[in-house]
Motif scaffolding. Structure first.
Motif, PDB file in Angstrom:
ATOM      1  N   ILE A  15      13.905  11.396  -3.562  1.00 43.52           N
ATOM      2  CA  ILE A  15      13.605  10.844  -2.233  1.00 43.52           C
ATOM      3  C   ILE A  15      12.474   9.824  -2.316  1.00 43.52           C
ATOM      4  O   ILE A  15      12.531   8.757  -1.670  1.00 43.52           O
ATOM      5  N   MET A  16      11.436  10.112  -3.107  1.00 40.71           N
ATOM      6  CA  MET A  16      10.325   9.155  -3.242  1.00 40.71           C
ATOM      7  C   MET A  16      10.773   7.870  -3.931  1.00 40.71           C
ATOM      8  O   MET A  16      10.328   6.773  -3.570  1.00 40.71           O
ATOM      9  N   VAL A  17      11.652   7.989  -4.917  1.00 39.69           N
ATOM     10  CA  VAL A  17      12.169   6.789  -5.581  1.00 39.69           C
ATOM     11  C   VAL A  17      12.974   5.947  -4.595  1.00 39.69           C
ATOM     12  O   VAL A  17      12.866   4.713  -4.566  1.00 39.69           O
ATOM     13  N   HIS A  41       0.841  -1.199   0.000  1.00 39.90           N
ATOM     14  CA  HIS A  41       0.000   0.000   0.000  1.00 39.90           C
ATOM     15  C   HIS A  41       0.877   1.252   0.000  1.00 39.90           C
ATOM     16  O   HIS A  41       0.588   2.231  -0.692  1.00 39.90           O
ATOM     17  N   TYR A  42       1.948   1.202   0.763  1.00 39.62           N
ATOM     18  CA  TYR A  42       2.902   2.323   0.823  1.00 39.62           C
ATOM     19  C   TYR A  42       3.548   2.537  -0.544  1.00 39.62           C
ATOM     20  O   TYR A  42       3.645   3.679  -1.022  1.00 39.62           O
ATOM     21  N   ALA A  43       3.984   1.455  -1.170  1.00 38.12           N
ATOM     22  CA  ALA A  43       4.617   1.560  -2.485  1.00 38.12           C
ATOM     23  C   ALA A  43       3.649   2.120  -3.519  1.00 38.12           C
ATOM     24  O   ALA A  43       4.020   2.950  -4.350  1.00 38.12           O
ATOM     25  N   ASN A  44       2.393   1.692  -3.469  1.00 41.66           N
ATOM     26  CA  ASN A  44       1.402   2.189  -4.425  1.00 41.66           C
ATOM     27  C   ASN A  44       1.117   3.665  -4.207  1.00 41.66           C
ATOM     28  O   ASN A  44       0.952   4.427  -5.168  1.00 41.66           O
ATOM     29  N   PHE A  45       1.081   4.082  -2.943  1.00 40.72           N
ATOM     30  CA  PHE A  45       0.871   5.505  -2.655  1.00 40.72           C
ATOM     31  C   PHE A  45       2.007   6.345  -3.234  1.00 40.72           C
ATOM     32  O   PHE A  45       1.773   7.401  -3.834  1.00 40.72           O
ATOM     33  N   LEU A  46       3.244   5.864  -3.066  1.00 34.20           N
ATOM     34  CA  LEU A  46       4.392   6.584  -3.629  1.00 34.20           C
ATOM     35  C   LEU A  46       4.327   6.620  -5.148  1.00 34.20           C
ATOM     36  O   LEU A  46       4.685   7.621  -5.775  1.00 34.20           O
ATOM     37  N   LEU A  47       3.869   5.535  -5.757  1.00 28.17           N
ATOM     38  CA  LEU A  47       3.711   5.502  -7.219  1.00 28.17           C
ATOM     39  C   LEU A  47       2.760   6.607  -7.689  1.00 28.17           C
ATOM     40  O   LEU A  47       3.053   7.328  -8.653  1.00 28.17           O
ATOM     41  N   LEU A  48       1.628   6.754  -6.984  1.00 30.45           N
ATOM     42  CA  LEU A  48       0.649   7.778  -7.354  1.00 30.45           C
ATOM     43  C   LEU A  48       1.225   9.180  -7.157  1.00 30.45           C
ATOM     44  O   LEU A  48       1.043  10.073  -7.995  1.00 30.45           O
ATOM     45  N   CYS A  49       1.932   9.375  -6.040  1.00 31.18           N
ATOM     46  CA  CYS A  49       2.518  10.694  -5.769  1.00 31.18           C
ATOM     47  C   CYS A  49       3.649  11.008  -6.733  1.00 31.18           C
ATOM     48  O   CYS A  49       3.829  12.170  -7.135  1.00 31.18           O
ATOM     49  N   LEU A  50       4.413  10.000  -7.123  1.00 28.16           N
ATOM     50  CA  LEU A  50       5.451  10.198  -8.134  1.00 28.16           C
ATOM     51  C   LEU A  50       4.834  10.591  -9.476  1.00 28.16           C
ATOM     52  O   LEU A  50       5.386  11.421 -10.203  1.00 28.16           O
ATOM     53  N   SER A  51       3.687  10.019  -9.790  1.00 26.73           N
ATOM     54  CA  SER A  51       2.990  10.395 -11.025  1.00 26.73           C
ATOM     55  C   SER A  51       2.648  11.875 -10.999  1.00 26.73           C
ATOM     56  O   SER A  51       2.857  12.598 -11.986  1.00 26.73           O
ATOM     57  N   ALA A  52       2.128  12.345  -9.852  1.00 26.41           N
ATOM     58  CA  ALA A  52       1.780  13.766  -9.727  1.00 26.41           C
ATOM     59  C   ALA A  52       3.017  14.642  -9.787  1.00 26.41           C
ATOM     60  O   ALA A  52       3.012  15.710 -10.424  1.00 26.41           O
ATOM     61  N   ALA A  53       4.105  14.208  -9.130  1.00 27.11           N
ATOM     62  CA  ALA A  53       5.334  15.019  -9.102  1.00 27.11           C
ATOM     63  C   ALA A  53       5.971  15.121 -10.483  1.00 27.11           C
ATOM     64  O   ALA A  53       6.405  16.199 -10.899  1.00 27.11           O
ATOM     65  N   ILE A  54       6.028  14.009 -11.199  1.00 22.20           N
ATOM     66  CA  ILE A  54       6.589  14.048 -12.559  1.00 22.20           C
ATOM     67  C   ILE A  54       5.687  14.882 -13.466  1.00 22.20           C
ATOM     68  O   ILE A  54       6.166  15.639 -14.318  1.00 22.20           O
ATOM     69  N   GLY A  55       4.375  14.756 -13.269  1.00 18.50           N
ATOM     70  CA  GLY A  55       3.444  15.590 -14.028  1.00 18.50           C
ATOM     71  C   GLY A  55       3.677  17.068 -13.769  1.00 18.50           C
ATOM     72  O   GLY A  55       3.629  17.894 -14.693  1.00 18.50           O
ATOM     73  N   TYR A  56       3.962  17.422 -12.511  1.00 20.89           N
ATOM     74  CA  TYR A  56       4.239  18.822 -12.193  1.00 20.89           C
ATOM     75  C   TYR A  56       5.527  19.290 -12.860  1.00 20.89           C
ATOM     76  O   TYR A  56       5.616  20.431 -13.343  1.00 20.89           O
TER      77      TYR A  56
END
Length: 475
Positions: A253-255, A201-216
């Motif tokens: 850091i998220m990676v 669940h933690y890894a999936n949350f980071l995946l979603l947040c990484l998607s938003a960060a790369i999008g930004y």
């Protein structure tokens, strides 16, 4: 005098605050946490309806297919919840009646005179229905409140910030050698979990947040091109003085935290989703920007090959290579659960009932207790029926289609970046859901639904005076 603009700003801020604190409460995967989540979304939706006359009609006229799909999915769940006469339930679902009779032999006469629901666990189905209703509210309040370029940026920033906070917290817990976490005093091992209980669940949350960060990051790329050496130097200096540097460090850091979670599919889904979406951007983004190519080359070299290797990427690779189906029981759960799909696949067993019906078909070789199918596609099809699962799939695909339209046709970097985040999140979630249950954590589902809403917005949302793209593309 009532000020609707101030109210809307407050509601938007409250929405972002809710999205940020949700993962702090064990991924909101506790009754008290998701109850607070539901109250927050219902409160925001209720105030919006009271202060914005005609909001429902505007949303319906603009997003009619999405409204219909959400309402159809909610109505479909009610089929298993609405009480029916005993004789009708016995004719449609005799197994449900037999289960009740076995549990209450002494009160059989009372049961035969009652009205019953088709769900095998009405209490859990009620919980699932109200979660679904809250997610529906979240989707449409996101469409209503995120109505400008500034708010699009803020949303991506807050989601990214939540991921960076979780990444720092999860990494420091492991590296500091703490025995118990600072949140809820849970045991800390060599695996990073942040404020979540389950590493996947933690890894999936980071995946979603990484998607938003790369999008930004993509949204922050400049469309202007210049061959002047002076202008290039200025851009480099501006980059190092801007918040892009902080975002770039945050992504690293998220990676690192994602690698430290040791989640096999979490890491695989991230790298595959990023690669596929980056390739789509390379094909469809016009004009093609050198800065876009440089961004992903730097991520490949710095984040994956250098930094991740220092924090355990080889261990994750070894786990993937050593994965043996004979030692895994997840595939046996799926095999055991398939008869449930063939028997109850039309209308489903009721939301949240997998752990109730699965033991009837669990083989002796599967010794552990499983409350989820470790495959969201199968679990949704069993609980909501094939039709209910198809409604969810159609909703997701429609948002992804809008995002792909933005990637292909919009020229402004912000809707491009938002669409990129949506597509990457959808691909990552689609991959991760094949072997796990990431959507059973409300914090993950909430972030994912907001990203879907951003995908629906990305195709048509105006960029003000900078709106210089092909806005005429309509479907």
């Amino acid at each position: 005098m009532f000020n609707s603009q101030k109210t809307e700003k407050f509601l938007f801020g409250f929405l972002l605050f809710t999205l940020f604190w949700l993962p702090l409460s064990l991924g909101a995967n506790r009754p008290w946490a998701w109850a607070l989540m539901q109250m927050s979304f219902f409160f925001i939706g209720g105030v919006l309806l009271l202060t914005h006359e005609g909001l429902l009609s505007k949303l319906y006229s603009k997003y009619k297919p999405l409204v219909v799909l959400w309402l159809a999915f909610l109505a479909w769940q009610l089929i298993n919840l609405v009480p029916l006469p005993f004789a009708l339930v016995e004719a449609i679902r005799p197994e449900r009646v037999q289960l009740l009779l076995n549990e209450n032999i002494e009160g059989m006469r009372n049961i035969t005179s009652q009205w019953l629901s088709l769900s095998f666990d009405v209490g859990q189905s009620d919980v699932t229905f109200f979660k679904s209703l809250a997610y529906c509210f979240l989707f449409f309040i996101s469409l209503a409140l995120i109505n400008s370029a500034k708010r699009l940026r803020y949303t991506l920033i807050v989601i990214s910030g939540a991921g960076i906070f979780q990444a720092i917290y999860g990494s420091l817990e492991v590296l500091s050698g703490l025995k118990y976490s600072l949140v809820f005093k849970l045991p800390v091992s060599h695996i990073a979990t942040g404020s979540f209980v389950y590493k996947n669940h933690y890894a999936n949350f980071l995946l979603l947040c990484l998607s938003a960060a790369i999008g930004y990051m993509i949204a922050s790329l400049r469309t202007q091109t210049s061959s002047s050496n002076r202008e290039r130097l200025r851009r480099i200096v501006r980059f190092w003085l801007s918040n892009k540097v902080l975002f770039r460090i945050g992504i690293i850091i998220m990676v690192i935290a994602l690698v430290m979670s040791r989640s096999r599919m979490g890491n695989s889904a991230f790298y595959i989703a990023m690669t596929i979406t980056a390739t789509l951007g390379l094909i469809y983004f016009k004009p093609r920007q050198k800065s876009y190519v440089v961004l992903f080359i730097s991520m490949l070299v710095i984040d994956i090959l250098i930094v991740s290797s220092l924090f355990g990427l080889k261990q994750v690779q070894q786990r993937i290579e050593q994965t043996n189906l004979t030692q895994e029981s997840r595939d046996e759960v799926i095999t055991d659960a398939l008869p449930l799909l063939s028997e109850y696949g039309i209308i489903g067993t009721g939301g949240g009932t997998f752990y109730t019906v699965y033991p009837q078909f669990q083989s002796e070789s599967t010794q552990h207790f499983y409350d989820h199918a470790h495959n969201e596609y199968l679990q949704f099809a069993i609980e909501f029926g094939v039709i209910g699962a198809a409604l969810l799939a159609a909703l997701l695909l429609m948002c992804a289609k809008n995002a792909m339209s933005a990637i292909r046709h919009r020229r402004h970097p912000l809707p491009r970046g938002v669409a990129f985040a949506t597509v990457m999140a959808v691909i990552g979630m689609a991959l991760h859901s094949t072997v796990d249950f990431p959507l059973q954590a409300p914090a993950n589902t909430a972030i994912f639904i907001v990203l879907l809403a951003l995908g629906a917005l990305s195709r048509d949302i105006p960029m003000g005076r900078h709106n210089m793209e092909n806005n005429q593309v309509q479907s």
